[in-house]
Design an enzyme around this catalytic site. Structure first.
Site, PDB file in Angstrom:
ATOM      1  N   LYS A 131       0.919  -1.136   0.002  1.00 15.90           N
ATOM      2  CA  LYS A 131      -0.090   0.106   0.052  1.00 15.90           C
ATOM      3  C   LYS A 131       0.963   1.088   0.139  1.00 15.90           C
ATOM      4  CE  LYS A 131      -4.376  -1.877   1.604  1.00 15.90           C
ATOM      5  NZ  LYS A 131      -5.186  -2.058   2.682  1.00 15.90           N
ATOM      6  N   LYS A 211      -6.291 -10.085 -11.649  1.00  9.78           N
ATOM      7  CA  LYS A 211      -7.111 -10.388 -10.704  1.00  9.78           C
ATOM      8  C   LYS A 211      -8.538  -9.563 -10.538  1.00  9.78           C
ATOM      9  CE  LYS A 211      -7.021 -10.514  -5.633  1.00  9.78           C
ATOM     10  NZ  LYS A 211      -6.398 -10.295  -4.332  1.00  9.78           N
ATOM     11  N   LYS A 214     -12.921  -4.335  -8.817  1.00  2.73           N
ATOM     12  CA  LYS A 214     -14.085  -3.482  -9.136  1.00  2.73           C
ATOM     13  C   LYS A 214     -13.141  -2.254  -9.857  1.00  2.73           C
ATOM     14  CE  LYS A 214     -16.925   0.087  -8.028  1.00  2.73           C
ATOM     15  NZ  LYS A 214     -18.204   0.339  -8.644  1.00  2.73           N
TER      16      LYS A 214
END
Ligand code: TRP
Length: 355
Positions: A131, A211, A214
């Site tokens: 992240k 993968k 959304k």
């Protein structure tokens, strides 16, 4: 150690591994529309768990604050996620569903646990490293201490089973470390939780390349209609060898065949594999069967969603009930923690209800 002692120790270790799960906790960030990847990777397992164990499922909004900062979006996403879970078959009669921030003890215990956490351990967390790279403009301290809050989520209810996918095992192991450390230092308050691994398959998007997600727009949403589903499946990538209808393919290298693996019967899979290899069937025919089977999974979800949408207050009511049920347990744990650590226990001072 004598042989006998050794075998006792081994058996104890084995029992420890198999010690019965008494309370399950898991959480998911409210990060947008739920899709088949979430279903196969987590939700399907949660739905199965609720019949076997007392389960607590949390919309972890405090975790989401490390990434999302738009208040309207946050509000909508929290509700959407709860609605999505209920539509997917999470049943508030069988388990407890709530929003993390409505039980403030998560944050309170999280602070306590940070004082037991070496910086170096957090620096090694792969999700943090990922992240920190993907949102380099917003590497906040919350992102860094994220696993400590997750440890608090689990321990505030003294949960011992944590259904997660492979990517979260490191965080559960980290929680175990903290629990051992706390218990050793202050006396036993927490059970050691263990990960209940979801055989989380890597679900690729309809692009067949990445993968399902959304944000990549390659997802099949749990609330997609049959029409939308077909619009996504019809152009979805198949084995590149099948340029024309008469070209044979290799099913193992086709993403649609993987979907058969998730949703179809053994007979259907055999039919698809053989038809692909011999060019006996076309990709469209093959996809039609996948669509039928995905629809069979989504249809009950669509119905439950429609039912919930007809009663606008219902989702909030369920979340509220969840919080009400959990607050006493969270307070009791914090009371024990305060006693163990020698900091004032609010109950004793007549300004709270810890004991
Ligand atoms: N970190 C988890 C994820 O990214 C979500 C989460 C937060 C969680 N708290 C938890 C999962 C506690 C299990 C237990 O998916």
């Amino acid at each position: 150690m004598s042989e006998r002692e050794q075998s006792v120790a081994q058996r104890a270790a084995a029992n420890q591994e198999k010690s019965p799960v008494t309370r399950v906790f898991s959480g998911m960030q409210p990060s947008g529309e739920l899709h088949l990847g979430n279903w196969l990777g987590a939700l399907k397992n949660w739905v199965a768990m609720q019949d076997r164990y007392p389960c607590i499922f949390s919309v972890v909004d405090l975790h989401a604050l490390t990434q999302t900062s738009d208040p309207d979006e946050m509000k909508a996403r929290i509700r959407d996620m709860a609605m999505g879970w209920l539509a997917a078959g999470i049943d508030p009669e069988k388990c407890t569903v709530f929003v993390q921030s409505t039980v403030p003890e998560h944050a309170e215990l999280s602070w306590v646990l940070t004082t037991l956490t070496p910086m170096g351990l957090l620096e090694r967390m792969t999700q943090f490293k990922d992240k920190a790279r993907s949102q380099a403009e917003n590497v906040n301290v919350g992102l860094f201490s994220y696993p400590v809050l997750q440890a608090a989520d689990i321990t505030i209810y003294r949960a011992d089973g944590v259904p997660v996918g492979e990517d979260q095992v490191q965080h559960v192991e980290f929680t175990r470390d903290l629990v051992r450390k706390f218990n050793l230092k202050y006396g036993k308050v927490f059970p050691e939780p263990r990960a209940l691994l979801t055989s989380s398959p890597r679900v690729m998007g309809v692009d067949g390349d990445r993968k399902m997600s959304k944000s990549l727009g390659n997802h099949i949403g749990l609330n997609d209609s049959a029409d939308v589903l077909w619009k996504k499946l019809a152009p979805a990538k198949t084995d590149v060898r099948r340029v024309r209808r008469t070209d044979p393919g290799v099913p193992e290298e086709c993403n649609i065949y993987k979907y058969h693996g998730f949703f179809s019967t053994a007979d259907e899979r055999a039919w698809a594999a053989e038809g692909c290899r011999s060019a006996g069937i076309g990709c469209r025919q093959c996809k039609e069967v996948v669509a039928k089977n995905i629809n069979a999974v989504l249809e009950p979800m669509r119905e439950r969603r429609a039912g919930l949408e007809a009663h606008p207050g219902r989702v909030d009511e369920i979340l509220h009930e969840g919080t009400k049920k959990l607050l006493p347990l969270a307070r009791e744990t914090m009371g024990r923690v305060r006693d163990a650590m020698g900091i004032p226990n609010r109950g004793r001072y007549g300004i709270g209800e810890d004991r």
